[in-house]
Design an enzyme around this catalytic site. Sequence first.
Site, PDB file in Angstrom:
ATOM      1  N   LYS A  10       0.589  -1.306  -0.125  1.00 55.35           N
ATOM      2  CA  LYS A  10      -0.074   0.134   0.008  1.00 55.35           C
ATOM      3  C   LYS A  10       0.839   1.247   0.044  1.00 55.35           C
ATOM      4  O   LYS A  10       2.162   1.096   0.356  1.00 55.35           O
ATOM      5  CB  LYS A  10      -0.932  -0.180   1.147  1.00 55.35           C
ATOM      6  CG  LYS A  10      -2.014  -1.328   1.344  1.00 55.35           C
ATOM      7  CD  LYS A  10      -2.819  -1.055   2.218  1.00 55.35           C
ATOM      8  CE  LYS A  10      -3.990  -2.423   2.121  1.00 55.35           C
ATOM      9  NZ  LYS A  10      -4.926  -2.233   3.346  1.00 55.35           N
ATOM     10  N   TYR A  50     -12.553  -1.648  -3.577  1.00 54.37           N
ATOM     11  CA  TYR A  50     -13.131  -1.871  -2.109  1.00 54.37           C
ATOM     12  C   TYR A  50     -14.527  -1.614  -2.238  1.00 54.37           C
ATOM     13  O   TYR A  50     -14.966  -1.366  -0.836  1.00 54.37           O
ATOM     14  CB  TYR A  50     -12.327  -0.716  -1.362  1.00 54.37           C
ATOM     15  CG  TYR A  50     -10.981  -1.341  -1.111  1.00 54.37           C
ATOM     16  CD1 TYR A  50     -10.605  -2.266  -0.096  1.00 54.37           C
ATOM     17  CD2 TYR A  50      -9.910  -0.760  -1.488  1.00 54.37           C
ATOM     18  CE1 TYR A  50      -9.532  -2.699   0.371  1.00 54.37           C
ATOM     19  CE2 TYR A  50      -8.414  -0.967  -0.963  1.00 54.37           C
ATOM     20  CZ  TYR A  50      -8.324  -2.132  -0.221  1.00 54.37           C
ATOM     21  OH  TYR A  50      -7.113  -2.309   0.201  1.00 54.37           O
ATOM     22  N   ASN A 113      -1.902   0.222   6.445  1.00 55.22           N
ATOM     23  CA  ASN A 113      -1.631  -0.922   7.118  1.00 55.22           C
ATOM     24  C   ASN A 113      -0.532  -1.812   6.265  1.00 55.22           C
ATOM     25  O   ASN A 113      -0.453  -3.015   6.593  1.00 55.22           O
ATOM     26  CB  ASN A 113      -2.604  -1.631   7.927  1.00 55.22           C
ATOM     27  CG  ASN A 113      -3.754  -2.116   6.839  1.00 55.22           C
ATOM     28  OD1 ASN A 113      -3.575  -1.660   5.698  1.00 55.22           O
ATOM     29  ND2 ASN A 113      -4.589  -2.774   7.261  1.00 55.22           N
ATOM     30  N   HIS A 116      -1.918  -5.623   1.515  1.00 52.91           N
ATOM     31  CA  HIS A 116      -3.474  -6.197   1.282  1.00 52.91           C
ATOM     32  C   HIS A 116      -2.880  -7.930   1.174  1.00 52.91           C
ATOM     33  O   HIS A 116      -2.245  -8.006   0.564  1.00 52.91           O
ATOM     34  CB  HIS A 116      -4.062  -5.515   0.125  1.00 52.91           C
ATOM     35  CG  HIS A 116      -5.346  -6.379  -0.315  1.00 52.91           C
ATOM     36  ND1 HIS A 116      -6.601  -6.203   0.364  1.00 52.91           N
ATOM     37  CD2 HIS A 116      -5.385  -7.392  -1.128  1.00 52.91           C
ATOM     38  CE1 HIS A 116      -7.394  -7.200  -0.259  1.00 52.91           C
ATOM     39  NE2 HIS A 116      -6.651  -7.865  -1.068  1.00 52.91           N
ATOM     40  N   GLU A 127      -9.725 -10.722  -7.453  1.00 54.24           N
ATOM     41  CA  GLU A 127      -8.736  -9.353  -7.119  1.00 54.24           C
ATOM     42  C   GLU A 127      -7.507  -9.518  -8.020  1.00 54.24           C
ATOM     43  O   GLU A 127      -7.150  -8.597  -8.715  1.00 54.24           O
ATOM     44  CB  GLU A 127      -8.322  -9.512  -5.704  1.00 54.24           C
ATOM     45  CG  GLU A 127      -9.458  -8.965  -4.876  1.00 54.24           C
ATOM     46  CD  GLU A 127      -9.031  -9.190  -3.188  1.00 54.24           C
ATOM     47  OE1 GLU A 127      -9.921  -8.884  -2.506  1.00 54.24           O
ATOM     48  OE2 GLU A 127      -7.818  -9.619  -2.947  1.00 54.24           O
TER      49      GLU A 127
HETATM   50  P1  IDP Z   1      -7.848  -6.532   5.787  1.00 49.77           P
HETATM   51  O1  IDP Z   1      -7.137  -5.828   5.020  1.00 49.77           O
HETATM   52  O2  IDP Z   1      -7.163  -7.177   6.749  1.00 49.77           O
HETATM   53  O3  IDP Z   1      -8.637  -7.657   5.026  1.00 49.77           O
HETATM   54  P2  IDP Z   1     -10.552  -5.452   5.951  1.00 49.77           P
HETATM   55  O4  IDP Z   1     -11.374  -5.444   7.103  1.00 49.77           O
HETATM   56  O5  IDP Z   1     -10.961  -6.020   4.662  1.00 49.77           O
HETATM   57  O6  IDP Z   1      -8.925  -5.791   6.578  1.00 49.77           O
HETATM   58  O7  IDP Z   1     -10.559  -3.725   5.498  1.00 49.77           O
HETATM   59  C1  IDP Z   1      -9.884  -3.487   4.316  1.00 49.77           C
HETATM   60  C2  IDP Z   1      -8.905  -2.228   4.606  1.00 49.77           C
HETATM   61  O8  IDP Z   1      -9.524  -0.936   4.990  1.00 49.77           O
HETATM   62  C3  IDP Z   1      -8.005  -2.567   5.699  1.00 49.77           C
HETATM   63  O9  IDP Z   1      -6.684  -3.078   5.297  1.00 49.77           O
HETATM   64  C4  IDP Z   1      -7.395  -1.280   6.021  1.00 49.77           C
HETATM   65  O10 IDP Z   1      -6.771  -0.403   5.159  1.00 49.77           O
HETATM   66  C5  IDP Z   1      -8.938  -0.408   6.113  1.00 49.77           C
HETATM   67  N1  IDP Z   1      -9.643  -0.605   7.305  1.00 49.77           N
HETATM   68  C6  IDP Z   1     -10.326  -1.424   7.925  1.00 49.77           C
HETATM   69  N2  IDP Z   1     -10.926  -1.425   9.272  1.00 49.77           N
HETATM   70  C7  IDP Z   1     -10.719  -0.091   9.357  1.00 49.77           C
HETATM   71  C8  IDP Z   1     -11.060   0.879  10.221  1.00 49.77           C
HETATM   72  O11 IDP Z   1     -11.676   0.548  11.345  1.00 49.77           O
HETATM   73  N3  IDP Z   1     -10.451   2.102  10.351  1.00 49.77           N
HETATM   74  C9  IDP Z   1      -9.938   2.638   9.092  1.00 49.77           C
HETATM   75  N4  IDP Z   1      -9.602   1.737   8.141  1.00 49.77           N
HETATM   76  C10 IDP Z   1     -10.046   0.516   8.126  1.00 49.77           C
HETATM   77 MG    MG Z   2     -10.005  -7.564   3.573  1.00 49.84          MG
END
Ligand code: IDP
Ligand code: MG
Length: 138
Positions: A10, A50, A113, A116, A127
């Site tokens: 990312k 997304y 974070n 992905h 994807e």
């Molecule tokens: P993942 O990437 O671990 O699968 P997901 O729940 O699919 O997590 O969420 C997709 C992306 O959305 C996350 O990687 C992160 O960048 C963002 N995200 C998820 N939860 C939050 C939140 O509570 N606050 C802000 N961004 C979030």
């Molecule tokens: Mg996810």
Amino acid sequence: MTNITFTMIKPDAVSNGYIGPILAKINEAGFRIVAMKYFHLEPEKAAEFYAVHKERPFYNDLVKYMSSGPIVAAILEKENAVEDFRTLIGATDPSKAAPGTIRNLFAKSIDANAIHGSDSDANAGIEGSFFFSQMERF
Ligand code: IDP
Ligand code: MG
């Protein structure tokens, strides 16, 4: 179970200079890079990618963030790829990610974070096809 998963390094990880260290972790964990490219994700494309999170409060910020700078997208191959890669990257929230995982090492916040990883074999296929054509895979 299939042997393919999809990943993106990312914008935060790219701008912090972590492409190399993250690819090293991916290689050390036994994944083979099947296809890879470095590019700037257009907001429209990020919004589409997304779309499953459309109803979540962080959706607009997520789309803005994912299109804020270049990313690296890749298709990876390994036995049990999806599950093993989710283990390698760690929990969504880096403060909860296990020591030594990519998010533990290279991410600072739950929104930015670092990486992905697909969450199922079906999504890995969807994807990967979203960013790569059959011609681009080896
Ligand atoms: P993942 O990437 O671990 O699968 P997901 O729940 O699919 O997590 O969420 C997709 C992306 O959305 C996350 O990687 C992160 O960048 C963002 N995200 C998820 N939860 C939050 C939140 O509570 N606050 C802000 N961004 C979030
Ligand atoms: Mg996810």
